[in-house]
Scaffold this active site. Structure first.
Site, PDB file in Angstrom:
ATOM      1  N   ASP A   1       0.814  -1.222   0.000  1.00 14.99           N
ATOM      2  CA  ASP A   1       0.000   0.000   0.000  1.00 14.99           C
ATOM      3  C   ASP A   1       0.848   1.273   0.000  1.00 14.99           C
ATOM      4  O   ASP A   1       2.055   1.227   0.241  1.00 14.99           O
ATOM      5  CB  ASP A   1      -0.870   0.014   1.265  1.00 14.99           C
ATOM      6  CG  ASP A   1      -2.137  -0.791   1.071  1.00 14.99           C
ATOM      7  OD1 ASP A   1      -2.383  -1.243  -0.056  1.00 14.99           O
ATOM      8  OD2 ASP A   1      -2.868  -0.967   2.062  1.00 14.99           O
TER       9      ASP A   1
ATOM     10  N   LYS B   1      -3.633   3.550  -2.876  1.00  8.39           N
ATOM     11  CA  LYS B   1      -4.423   4.636  -3.439  1.00  8.39           C
ATOM     12  C   LYS B   1      -3.632   5.928  -3.274  1.00  8.39           C
ATOM     13  O   LYS B   1      -3.175   6.252  -2.194  1.00  8.39           O
ATOM     14  CB  LYS B   1      -5.766   4.732  -2.717  1.00  8.39           C
ATOM     15  CG  LYS B   1      -6.617   3.494  -2.935  1.00  8.39           C
ATOM     16  CD  LYS B   1      -7.896   3.536  -2.145  1.00  8.39           C
ATOM     17  CE  LYS B   1      -8.686   2.244  -2.327  1.00  8.39           C
ATOM     18  NZ  LYS B   1      -8.026   1.053  -1.739  1.00  8.39           N
TER      19      LYS B   1
ATOM     20  N   MET C   1      -7.312   9.565   9.458  1.00  4.95           N
ATOM     21  CA  MET C   1      -7.884  10.025   8.179  1.00  4.95           C
ATOM     22  C   MET C   1      -8.981  11.075   8.388  1.00  4.95           C
ATOM     23  O   MET C   1     -10.000  11.065   7.706  1.00  4.95           O
ATOM     24  CB  MET C   1      -8.458   8.828   7.395  1.00  4.95           C
ATOM     25  CG  MET C   1      -7.386   7.791   7.056  1.00  4.95           C
ATOM     26  SD  MET C   1      -8.085   6.223   6.418  1.00  4.95           S
ATOM     27  CE  MET C   1      -8.902   5.555   7.871  1.00  4.95           C
TER      28      MET C   1
END
Lengths: 256, 256
Positions: free
Chosen positions: B39, B61, B174
């Site tokens: 990741d 991502k 986040m």
């Protein structure tokens, strides 16, 4: 001839039990120690990494035998740092998760001793995971709340009452003796069907688990003979466990 | 001549950034991998442990470039396990803390692929600690609550509203883009003076931190130019940080 002593303290998280769950950085600290102070929840296997000739002092608390008080441990750390140099304080799980690690660090700093914290795998997250229970799971749980069952006053933390009203996965460390009280807070919220798991000696070959719901867990824990040390996990995500009768996993996955 | 392939998936927590914060078990999995999927939050330094010739596929991502959807990652894991054997899925932090690790594991299991979870040091606990902020501290905080700022619906988690009413140390992952919204929930509880820290790129040489109170943090974060990835920590224990003007640490310690 006395060498030039540099007093230092490194707090190292030993992880939940499995000796391979220490970090590389934690292992390096063990190799570099001049003296080690370790707790009851530290796996003795880890001490095999410590170089020959380095003293290892057990300062853990065992039932009915409080070898050292917290004040004595703090004083010992300072004394040993000035007489030996690099003190490694090896603690189960993570030193800052109910480990009183900050008190030790802060006390040492008040003597101008250089301190370092090396995090450890916390039982609060890992032991559920090792049983196939994710503490968070998209669509089921968007938070987890880690609470001690044993507060400084001895009473149950008021946070558990609020937690029972939230949708968090609730993880209670050192709470087994208060299981009935905890369960009744969930019953009061009419959450009798929420999943509950209790894991004793997690990540070790002696691991033992009870799994059920708020309604059934007390009876199941008795049947399984669960004792301390144990972690209690309460929340819908517990039903992701493969042994769970109405495993949520299958249909929840399809809904995503 | 094709060797006998044993499809397997190991989810490995890479830790918060510092490559020495992986566990021994995690490192062993890297050494034993037939193929790696990693990741965006994984430190590339860790990939140096992977034996020469083993393919490493980036499936993270990045802003404005969603290379793989979650469904594509799930399918890729299964395909690769059947064609390569041991797939190691390396994720930042711990795979079960907002990592969608359970979805990947569960999907692989539905194809009868053997799965293993190796916990990682979670940023939620360690990054505060590395800044000298314990997530729990006797007499100050007896619980901590870890919440995602980015729920599957995109809205702020309702748990943050309840959390603002509790005495828990609240850790939001986040959540930087929702900072104003989070702060206003604390203002509504008249908790303007509670400590807040925001740590970007924690445990890395590029680490950057803003520290203040509910009242001041937005301005300070702007001044410091804090960006993502970042962890937000809210609670009285933040005032244990040595830079904090009215550091609690000294007098709280004396009261114990």
């Amino acid at each position: 001839m006395k060498r030039n002593i540099q007093p230092r303290l490194t707090l190292v998280g030993a992880g939940p039990g499995d000796p391979e769950l220490i970090t590389l950085k934690g292992l390096q600290a063990l190799l570099d120690a001049d003296i080690i102070l370790y707790d009851a929840l530290v796996n003795p296997e880890l001490l095999k990494h410590v170089p020959v000739g380095v003293r290892k002092i057990f300062v853990g608390k065992r039932r009915r035998a409080h070898t050292y008080s917290q004040d004595q441990i703090n004083a010992l750390i300072v004394d040993l740092a000035f007489s030996y140099g690099h003190v490694v304080r090896l603690k189960g799980g993570d030193p800052f998760v109910f480990g009183r690690g900050y008190e030790e660090m802060h006390y040492a700093e008040s003597f101008n001793i250089e301190t370092t914290y090396i995090p450890g795998i916390s039982s609060s997250i890992a032991l559920a995971g090792l049983q196939g229970i994710p503490v968070t799971h998209r669509g089921v749980s968007e938070s987890f709340w880690v609470i001690t069952g044993t507060t400084s006053s001895g009473a149950l933390s008021r946070d558990i009452e609020i937690a029972a009203q939230s949708s968090a996965t609730v993880i209670i460390l050192m709470g087994l003796e208060k299981l009935s009280e905890i369960i009744s807070l969930y019953r009061k919220q009419k959450k009798d069907d929420i999943g509950v798991a209790i894991i004793q000696n997690g990540s070790l070959p002696t691991e033992n688990m009870a799994i059920g719901t708020v309604d059934t867990i007390e009876e199941i824990a008795r049947q399984e003979g669960i004792g301390t040390p144990a972690v209690i996990i309460i929340g819908e995500t517990v039903k992701n466990h493969k042994d769970f009768p109405q495993s949520l996993a299958n249909w929840k996955y399809l809904l995503n």
